[in-house]
Design a protein around this motif. Sequence first.
Motif, short mmCIF file in Angstrom:
data_model
loop_
_atom_site.label_atom_id
_atom_site.label_comp_id
_atom_site.label_asym_id
_atom_site.label_seq_id
_atom_site.Cartn_x
_atom_site.Cartn_y
_atom_site.Cartn_z
N GLY A 157 -46.46 -28.49 -79.19
CA GLY A 157 -45.60 -27.84 -78.05
C GLY A 157 -44.59 -28.89 -77.70
O GLY A 157 -43.70 -28.52 -76.93
N LEU A 158 -44.43 -30.10 -78.24
CA LEU A 158 -43.54 -31.19 -77.83
C LEU A 158 -42.01 -30.69 -78.28
O LEU A 158 -41.30 -31.07 -77.53
CB LEU A 158 -43.82 -32.60 -78.24
CG LEU A 158 -43.00 -33.53 -77.92
CD1 LEU A 158 -42.80 -33.66 -76.43
CD2 LEU A 158 -43.27 -34.99 -78.60
N ALA A 159 -42.21 -30.18 -79.62
CA ALA A 159 -40.77 -29.86 -80.07
C ALA A 159 -40.13 -28.83 -79.02
O ALA A 159 -38.84 -28.79 -79.01
CB ALA A 159 -40.72 -29.34 -81.35
N LEU A 160 -41.00 -27.61 -78.80
CA LEU A 160 -40.29 -26.67 -77.82
C LEU A 160 -39.90 -27.12 -76.54
O LEU A 160 -38.88 -26.83 -75.98
CB LEU A 160 -41.47 -25.73 -77.48
CG LEU A 160 -41.41 -24.71 -76.39
CD1 LEU A 160 -40.10 -23.65 -77.04
CD2 LEU A 160 -42.71 -23.93 -76.29
N VAL A 161 -40.77 -28.32 -76.04
CA VAL A 161 -40.28 -28.98 -74.55
C VAL A 161 -39.17 -29.73 -74.67
O VAL A 161 -38.12 -29.72 -73.78
CB VAL A 161 -41.51 -29.52 -73.92
CG1 VAL A 161 -40.96 -30.50 -73.03
CG2 VAL A 161 -42.74 -28.64 -73.72
N GLN A 162 -38.93 -30.22 -75.79
CA GLN A 162 -37.72 -31.38 -76.12
C GLN A 162 -36.69 -30.46 -76.26
O GLN A 162 -35.66 -30.73 -75.87
CB GLN A 162 -37.91 -32.15 -77.54
CG GLN A 162 -36.91 -33.08 -77.86
CD GLN A 162 -37.31 -33.65 -78.96
OE1 GLN A 162 -38.34 -33.85 -79.54
NE2 GLN A 162 -36.01 -34.46 -79.73
N HIS A 163 -36.67 -29.08 -77.14
CA HIS A 163 -35.71 -28.43 -76.98
C HIS A 163 -35.07 -27.69 -75.93
O HIS A 163 -33.86 -27.86 -75.51
CB HIS A 163 -35.86 -27.33 -78.11
CG HIS A 163 -34.58 -26.39 -78.42
ND1 HIS A 163 -33.28 -26.54 -78.99
CD2 HIS A 163 -34.57 -25.15 -77.78
CE1 HIS A 163 -32.88 -25.71 -78.95
NE2 HIS A 163 -33.28 -24.72 -78.47
N THR A 164 -35.93 -27.19 -75.31
CA THR A 164 -35.78 -26.37 -74.00
C THR A 164 -35.34 -27.39 -72.93
O THR A 164 -34.40 -27.25 -72.08
CB THR A 164 -36.76 -25.63 -73.41
OG1 THR A 164 -37.96 -26.21 -73.47
CG2 THR A 164 -36.87 -24.30 -74.52
N GLY A 178 -36.09 -18.29 -67.65
CA GLY A 178 -36.56 -17.18 -68.42
C GLY A 178 -35.68 -17.10 -69.61
O GLY A 178 -36.15 -16.60 -70.66
N ALA A 179 -34.57 -17.39 -69.40
CA ALA A 179 -33.56 -17.46 -70.59
C ALA A 179 -34.14 -18.29 -71.56
O ALA A 179 -33.93 -17.87 -72.73
CB ALA A 179 -31.99 -17.50 -70.32
N ALA A 183 -34.95 -17.20 -75.34
CA ALA A 183 -34.26 -17.94 -76.58
C ALA A 183 -35.13 -18.58 -77.38
O ALA A 183 -34.80 -18.38 -78.74
CB ALA A 183 -33.16 -18.92 -76.03
N ALA A 184 -36.37 -19.16 -77.07
CA ALA A 184 -37.29 -19.99 -77.79
C ALA A 184 -38.32 -18.74 -78.51
O ALA A 184 -39.11 -19.32 -79.18
CB ALA A 184 -37.97 -20.91 -77.16
N GLY A 185 -38.08 -17.75 -77.82
CA GLY A 185 -39.21 -16.44 -78.51
C GLY A 185 -40.63 -16.83 -77.91
O GLY A 185 -41.58 -16.28 -78.67
N VAL A 186 -40.85 -17.29 -76.75
CA VAL A 186 -42.15 -17.54 -76.18
C VAL A 186 -42.07 -16.92 -74.79
O VAL A 186 -41.19 -16.73 -74.10
CB VAL A 186 -42.47 -19.10 -76.20
CG1 VAL A 186 -42.57 -19.77 -77.40
CG2 VAL A 186 -41.49 -19.82 -75.09
N ASN A 189 -44.93 -18.13 -69.21
CA ASN A 189 -46.16 -18.75 -69.03
C ASN A 189 -46.47 -19.76 -70.16
O ASN A 189 -47.01 -20.85 -69.79
CB ASN A 189 -47.34 -17.77 -68.93
CG ASN A 189 -47.45 -16.82 -67.62
OD1 ASN A 189 -46.67 -17.29 -66.46
ND2 ASN A 189 -47.87 -15.97 -67.71
N HIS A 190 -46.35 -19.42 -71.37
CA HIS A 190 -46.40 -20.42 -72.42
C HIS A 190 -45.48 -21.80 -72.34
O HIS A 190 -45.82 -22.65 -72.42
CB HIS A 190 -46.13 -19.69 -73.58
CG HIS A 190 -46.45 -20.61 -74.87
ND1 HIS A 190 -47.65 -21.13 -75.38
CD2 HIS A 190 -45.48 -21.44 -75.80
CE1 HIS A 190 -47.39 -22.04 -76.41
NE2 HIS A 190 -46.20 -22.01 -76.59
N LEU A 191 -44.09 -21.52 -71.94
CA LEU A 191 -43.16 -22.45 -71.67
C LEU A 191 -43.66 -23.32 -70.57
O LEU A 191 -43.72 -24.63 -70.84
CB LEU A 191 -41.82 -21.95 -71.49
CG LEU A 191 -40.82 -22.96 -71.42
CD1 LEU A 191 -40.63 -23.67 -72.73
CD2 LEU A 191 -39.41 -22.30 -71.01
N ALA A 192 -44.00 -22.85 -69.54
CA ALA A 192 -44.55 -23.54 -68.54
C ALA A 192 -45.91 -24.55 -68.66
O ALA A 192 -46.05 -25.69 -68.36
CB ALA A 192 -44.87 -22.53 -67.07
#
Length: 280
Positions: A157-164, A178-179, A183-186, A189-192
């Motif tokens: 999940g770090l790459a996702l957090v780093q990008h967003t 939400g955007a 854009a990340a396709g998740v 809740n998963h992003l949070a």
Amino acid sequence: MEYVGRVPAPPLDRFIDDIYCLTGVPRHRRMNVPPMPSAHLFVNLGGPVRLWDSDPSVPPAVFTDGWFMGVWTRRFLFEYPTPVWLVGVHFKPWGMSPFVDMPATELRDRWVPVDAVWQRSVDRIRNQVGAAAAPAESLRVVEEELRSRLAEAPSRGLALVQHTGGRLETSYGAVQVGALADAAGVSGNHLATQFTSHVGVTPKRVARIYRFARLILSVDALRPVDWSDLAQTAGYFDRAHFSREFKDFTGHTPTEFLALRRRFPAERGFPPDAGPMPAD
């Protein structure tokens, strides 16, 4: 005081804004520090440093050697020793995650001794920093320590957090969470969940801190300040919400803050004056 800092070489620059050395006699002993979009490592070679949480239920702390701080969601008070000799690291909000083996939530709104995170290491690091002949050499010592502790494989999940998180950084929190998730396709809740794991707070909270940082850093106390215009530019469209958050984050109303900033103007090109305010 003198501030010598630099951005570390890749790949550390993906996680760290700068490594710095702060030395000399402070203009002000106590500084009121609002939430800012960073986590910290401090290696102290000067006198004891004192810290107070704005939450009165949290006891104050005294550090003589070094400490970590995760992302803060409320202000705290920092008292410099005289003279100052600190070497520090400004991590990006998610940047501490690949260097420490503990949940980010355990570092949120907390100061933790270095040896509680990096076992039995602070004396060695302090000795190496203290033996450095110049600030640039001190920075190299800390950079090499960080490079040796960077996880070889990023955790889930770090790459996702780093990008967003990077998008929140460049937009100063203006992108809707939400955007970002779409854009990340998740899912949101998963992003949070991933932000909480790697940053210690949700992406909405990170966005709030970036938005406030944009506002506070844009204040030019030498000129008339249109708070409504600054607030709207930073993304505050509810004046009552802006006023409430400003007081929560600084301990002052906008008018009080401006009067204090005019009384104690920030030194240009001196990052420790960008955001924190004298409390004495």
